[in-house]
Each structure stands twice: as structure tokens, then as C-alpha cells.
Design a protein around this motif. Sequence first.
Motif, PDB file in Angstrom:
ATOM      1  N   ALA A 259     -44.221  32.482   2.873  1.00 28.85           N
ATOM      2  CA  ALA A 259     -44.657  33.070   4.148  1.00 28.85           C
ATOM      3  C   ALA A 259     -44.812  34.582   4.066  1.00 28.85           C
ATOM      4  N   VAL A 260     -45.058  35.091   2.867  1.00 27.82           N
ATOM      5  CA  VAL A 260     -45.282  36.528   2.672  1.00 27.82           C
ATOM      6  C   VAL A 260     -46.524  36.995   3.438  1.00 27.82           C
ATOM      7  N   LYS A 261     -47.573  36.215   3.393  1.00 22.51           N
ATOM      8  CA  LYS A 261     -48.814  36.594   4.058  1.00 22.51           C
ATOM      9  C   LYS A 261     -48.593  36.851   5.546  1.00 22.51           C
ATOM     10  N   GLY A 262     -47.899  35.927   6.228  1.00 23.66           N
ATOM     11  CA  GLY A 262     -47.663  36.076   7.658  1.00 23.66           C
ATOM     12  C   GLY A 262     -46.864  37.322   7.985  1.00 23.66           C
ATOM     13  N   ILE A 263     -45.860  37.613   7.164  1.00 23.80           N
ATOM     14  CA  ILE A 263     -45.016  38.788   7.391  1.00 23.80           C
ATOM     15  C   ILE A 263     -45.809  40.077   7.190  1.00 23.80           C
ATOM     16  N   CYS A 264     -46.537  40.150   6.086  1.00 23.29           N
ATOM     17  CA  CYS A 264     -47.259  41.382   5.754  1.00 23.29           C
ATOM     18  C   CYS A 264     -48.429  41.632   6.701  1.00 23.29           C
ATOM     19  N   GLU A 265     -49.121  40.579   7.096  1.00 22.22           N
ATOM     20  CA  GLU A 265     -50.217  40.755   8.052  1.00 22.22           C
ATOM     21  C   GLU A 265     -49.695  41.291   9.378  1.00 22.22           C
ATOM     22  N   ALA A 266     -48.532  40.783   9.815  1.00 24.53           N
ATOM     23  CA  ALA A 266     -47.948  41.252  11.076  1.00 24.53           C
ATOM     24  C   ALA A 266     -47.531  42.714  10.970  1.00 24.53           C
ATOM     25  N   LEU A 267     -46.937  43.096   9.845  1.00 20.80           N
ATOM     26  CA  LEU A 267     -46.532  44.487   9.654  1.00 20.80           C
ATOM     27  C   LEU A 267     -47.747  45.411   9.684  1.00 20.80           C
ATOM     28  N   GLU A 268     -48.813  45.016   9.018  1.00 19.63           N
ATOM     29  CA  GLU A 268     -50.024  45.826   8.981  1.00 19.63           C
ATOM     30  C   GLU A 268     -50.646  45.937  10.369  1.00 19.63           C
ATOM     31  N   LYS A 269     -50.683  44.827  11.074  1.00 19.32           N
ATOM     32  CA  LYS A 269     -51.250  44.790  12.423  1.00 19.32           C
ATOM     33  C   LYS A 269     -50.496  45.716  13.375  1.00 19.32           C
ATOM     34  N   LEU A 270     -49.188  45.800  13.204  1.00 14.72           N
ATOM     35  CA  LEU A 270     -48.343  46.614  14.089  1.00 14.72           C
ATOM     36  C   LEU A 270     -48.182  48.045  13.591  1.00 14.72           C
ATOM     37  N   GLY A 271     -48.904  48.392  12.524  1.00 16.94           N
ATOM     38  CA  GLY A 271     -48.840  49.748  12.005  1.00 16.94           C
ATOM     39  C   GLY A 271     -47.544  50.070  11.290  1.00 16.94           C
TER      40      GLY A 271
END
Length: 342
Positions: A259-271
Motif C-alpha cells: 500500500a505504498v502507492k496509496g500512502i505516497c499519493e496522499a502525502l503528495e496530494k496534501l503537500g
Amino acid sequence: MPVTLQQIAEAAGVSRGTVDRALKNRGRVNAEVAERIRKIAKEMGYQPSRAGRALAMAKKNVKIAVILQSVQTPFMNLVLEGVLAAKQEVESLGGSVEVFPVKGVDAQSVMEIMDKLYEEQYSGIALVPSEDSVLKNKIRQFAEEYEIPIVTLNSDVEDTKRLCYVGQNGIQSGRTAAGLMGEIIGEKGQVVVISGHISNPSLNNRARGFQSEIMDEFPEIELIHTRYSYDDDWVAGKIVEELIEQYPNLSGIYITGPAVKGICEALEKLGKGKSIKVIGNDFLSENKKWMEKGVINFLIGQDAYVQGYEPVMILFRLFLDHKEPKEEYQYTEIVIKTKYNM
């Protein structure tokens, strides 16, 4: 030159046929004489023909099963490569290997497969276990009552009489991640573990190792309660959103599994892709992508291929050469990578 049966017979003062029967445990040989023959053979360095033993294995119908949980994950696909390489080698020498995939972590499915394997008289099993008391009892039953050797891989269940374990030392891996985290966030702040399935022993050991090392070596770092994504990217992303809302000063995330993708996409989305430090596991293409982008700071690797290959070969060597594994815990190397040495 290899030692022959005739040479052993001459040294023991018996016929070649008697030596053959003694070494193959075929009976009709006095017990004391048979023991003396085996001792002489060992002293002379006798090694039976591998081709002959392979033929004997084929006649005995030696069958090895491999049960892989979470088979849909990228890491298990790498493990499967090792399994298939071992399968090819074993089958070239007279044995057979069958793979039984299980989607997700599903102890009930594993036990149903094990019952089928018992009915079909499989010789040995390599499997990825999970934290389930009934499954542990099932493994113990196979090892003790049925005398079917079991090798665990990737995850371990120690109190089951399994033959040995091949995989990462999860506790040490977690401690390694904690040491790295303490260094990159400045030995203070808030960190959280995002794990996969709550019943995955390997991921649980990583989390325990991480938490214990943080508490022992970095007492000023606050540990937030572990969250579980169940290997689902969408769930993992929602966990990150909730964490940042609740803990706006979050300093670090340790990802024990998928689930690395979900975590990293969320971090990027939230700046937060650069301000929150992230440590993950395994050198998978998705993980490497996020490391190259700077969202993941470190990846801790393990040898997936060996985890697939070696359990099958341990069982094969047990049946072919009567060789027990050298060690109960056969840990793969812990390797640290950054974007600069990936």
C-alpha cells in the motif's frame, strides 16, 4: 575418484549386494553388520549417485507443495520467481513441486489446502503462515502427528515444530528503520507505523522492532498508534488523510508492507511529500518510483528470490540427501537503499 560399493564390500569383508542392502536399508542384513558397513562407507567418503537417488525419488513420488498467501502483491510475485526456479530444478531430478496461491491473508484457505495435501500424500510443505491459533495447531499437527515437514517463508510462527524459517529478521528490520527515522527527523517529533494485515507475523515483527527501538533510543519521539491498511491503497490513503488532520505536525511514517502507492499519493496530494519522512520496505518498481521522487527517503530490502527458492530446496535436500537444514532461522540480508544507490 568416487568410492564404489565394491571397494566398501572389500573393506568390510562382505559381498557387494550386502553393502547395497545395508546402505539402502533394504533389510536382510544383520544390524551390527549394517552399522559397520555404514561406518566404513562414511570413513571412506562414499557418496551415492545423485542420478540414482533422483530415480529413487521419482519412484517414491516425492511431492513438495508451496502455499503462498498474499500472492497478488508485487513482493510475492518476486518470491514466486524463486519458487518456480526451484520447481524446475527439483523436477529435473525426479521430484515434483506444486504452487497453491492464496489471495490476501486467509488462514482458513491455507488450512483447507493443507488438508487436501495430506489426503494426496504430499511429502513436504513450504508456506507463508499468518497469526492464527488454529493454523498454528494445524502446522504442529502436520509436523508431529503426520510427520510432514514444513518450512515457513517470509513470515514465521515459531512455536509450531516447523522445520525452519527462511526470510527476513523482522525485528531487526524494524529496529533498522527506527534508527534511520531517528536520524532523519532529528530525534524528536511524531511518527506512525502503517502496516498491512494485522495477522501478518512478518509485518508485526517489523512494527515491534521499530517501536521498541524508538522507545529505547529516541525517547523524545512520540509513537502514534499503529494503523492497518490491509494491503489496500485506498484505505492507506484515507489513513494518511486522517493522520495529518489529527496530527498536523507528523514527522515520519514507517510503512511495514504494501500500500505504498496509496500512502505516497496522499502525502503528495496534501503537500507533505517532502516534509514528512518516509521509510518503506522492498525494492519494488512502485517503491523505487516514489523514492526517486523524494517522497520515500529509505527502502529496506530483503531477498525475495531466496525466500521462494530456498524453502523448496531445503525440503528437496531433506528427501534426496537426508540433509537437515543447517540453521533453524535462515535470515536474508537486510539492505538499505536511497535514491542515490538504488
